[in-house]
Design an enzyme around this catalytic site. Structure first.
Site, PDB file in Angstrom:
ATOM      1  N   TYR A  98       0.821  -1.204   0.000  1.00  0.00           N
ATOM      2  CA  TYR A  98       0.000   0.000   0.000  1.00  0.00           C
ATOM      3  C   TYR A  98       0.860   1.260   0.000  1.00  0.00           C
ATOM      4  CZ  TYR A  98      -4.216  -2.752   0.696  1.00  0.00           C
ATOM      5  OH  TYR A  98      -5.265  -3.629   0.517  1.00  0.00           O
ATOM      6  N   GLU A 140      -7.861  -7.616   5.533  1.00  0.00           N
ATOM      7  CA  GLU A 140      -6.970  -8.648   4.984  1.00  0.00           C
ATOM      8  C   GLU A 140      -6.196  -9.363   6.083  1.00  0.00           C
ATOM      9  OE1 GLU A 140      -4.846  -6.281   2.115  1.00  0.00           O
ATOM     10  OE2 GLU A 140      -6.748  -5.789   1.124  1.00  0.00           O
TER      11      GLU A 140
END
Length: 398
Positions: A98, A140
């Site tokens: 990310y 996640e």
């Protein structure tokens, strides 16, 4: 929740960002892959990149998330986030990626919007990004913990123990762990990622629904050959059709996916078209195996009986359920399906029980039509679940 100082900035700039989001995401992916070519080779779907689907899906998810932060500041768009997180987990995405995405995305925003990107605008959209990214990382993380694996370590080797043709363009593979360890549990309707090494050395990943019930010592997937029309978006399915044989070993992820049968006794609608039948087979198999007697309305549409993957199995599973009724539509019924309707699926004439929960899977036009029919018949939107094979191009609409 957005901070007080960011709300007016995002509200004021959302139209401009939304209007330019297509250019932003296209430039973002170009920058990302220039800096990290291994991501295009081994993580991102090259076919979706070539066709632009991935760019449109990213643009839609960002715009939808920002809009929801403004419209419903107390709520988190869990449906949107969950669907993305499950796909990420099936790819083995890790939290550090990310940071990489953030760097190249904001470089693309600055380049496309130019002088409009003031420090205040950067700070506000940075907040939007990290609200979304941190929420995805949290989901996640829970998915990895539930699967009993470290972050991103979703892969295991599985041997093909059976290959069987299921229609003119679909083949099923029964897979068994190559290391002898038992398979992990999954919920009916979920999928796995399959990673294949292609002739150019790329390790491309595609998701395939598990097409049989949980509780078995193996897994079954069904792969439809996708015609690429000169683009690489059929490269994994074509490779599996051409090369994967009994005794071969594939690299397969743990199961993920949020189109999973919920516990309960509410009536069900299972509506599928084409290869979208595969998660419905898992649900039907589970209902038959567990002796579930709830009412089940099964709808399936296809090009012809020969194109209907697992056709006989589909019919047999419906017959095995005392509360199930099947409604078939074929564009070309022929003589093999005298009881099927000709044309495309139409729910307007079906007797649907009150309080039903609907599961949809198939091409986007089919799911839009069915969902529209259900909403017009007062089925609540939250009772309609769906799975998209590929990037979700209608996130912003749901």
């Amino acid at each position: 929740m957005l901070s007080e100082q960011s709300v007016p900035v995002v509200r004021a700039t959302l139209p401009a960002v939304g209007a330019a989001i297509g250019d932003i995401t296209t430039l973002f992916y170009r920058k990302l892959f220039d800096a990290h070519p291994e991501l295009l080779r081994d993580l991102f779907n090259r076919g979706n990149q070539a066709g632009g689907e991935q760019q449109r899906a990213l643009a839609g998810s960002i715009a939808a998330f920002a809009g929801l932060l403004l419209e419903r500041p107390e709520a988190r768009p869990d449906v949107l986030l969950s669907r993305i997180a499950h796909k990420h987990a099936s790819l083995g995405v890790t939290s550090d990626q990310y940071e990489v995405v953030h760097r190249h995305l904001f470089a693309a925003i600055a380049e496309v919007l130019g002088d409009a990107v003031t420090p205040e605008v950067v700070a506000a959209w940075d907040e939007v990004y990290w609200l979304m990214a941190n929420a995805l990382v949290a989901i996640e993380t829970r998915l990895y913990q539930r699967a009993g694996v470290a972050e991103g370590a979703v892969w295991r080797r599985m041997e093909i123990v059976e290959r069987r043709r299921q229609s003119t363009d679909a083949v099923s593979f029964v897979l068994r762990p190559a290391d002898g360890r038992p398979v992990t549990p999954f919920r009916p309707g979920q999928y796995v990622g399959v990673r294949c090494e292609l002739p150019d050395g790329a390790r491309q990943i595609r998701q395939y629904s598990l097409s049989a019930a949980p509780g078995r010592p193996d897994r079954r997937i069904t792969v439809k050959r996708v015609q690429g029309d000169g683009r690489p978006d059929g490269e994994v399915s074509s490779w599996l059709h051409a090369h994967a044989r009994e005794g071969d070993v594939l690299t397969v992820s743990e199961p993920f996916g949020d189109l999973a049968l919920e516990r309960g006794d509410s009536p069900l609608l299972l509506a599928s078209a084409g290869i979208g039948v595969t998660p419905m087979l898992s649900v039907l198999d589970h209902l038959a195996t567990t002796g579930d007697s709830r009412p089940v309305t099964v709808v399936h549409a296809d090009r012809s009986p020969a194109d209907h993957a697992h056709r006989q199995e589909h019919l047999d599973l419906v017959r095995a359920l005392p509360g199930a009724r099947l409604h078939l539509w074929y564009e070309e019924p022929g003589d093999q399906a005298p009881h099927a309707s000709a044309g495309r699926a139409d729910l307007t004439g079906l007797d649907l029980p009150a309080g039903l929960t609907a599961y949809l899977c198939g091409p986007l036009p089919f799911m839009r039509a069915v969902r529209g029919d259900l909403l017009r018949r007062s089925v609540p939107a939250e009772a309609v679940h769906y799975e998209v094979f590929g990037p979700d191009l209608w996130l912003a609409r749901l």
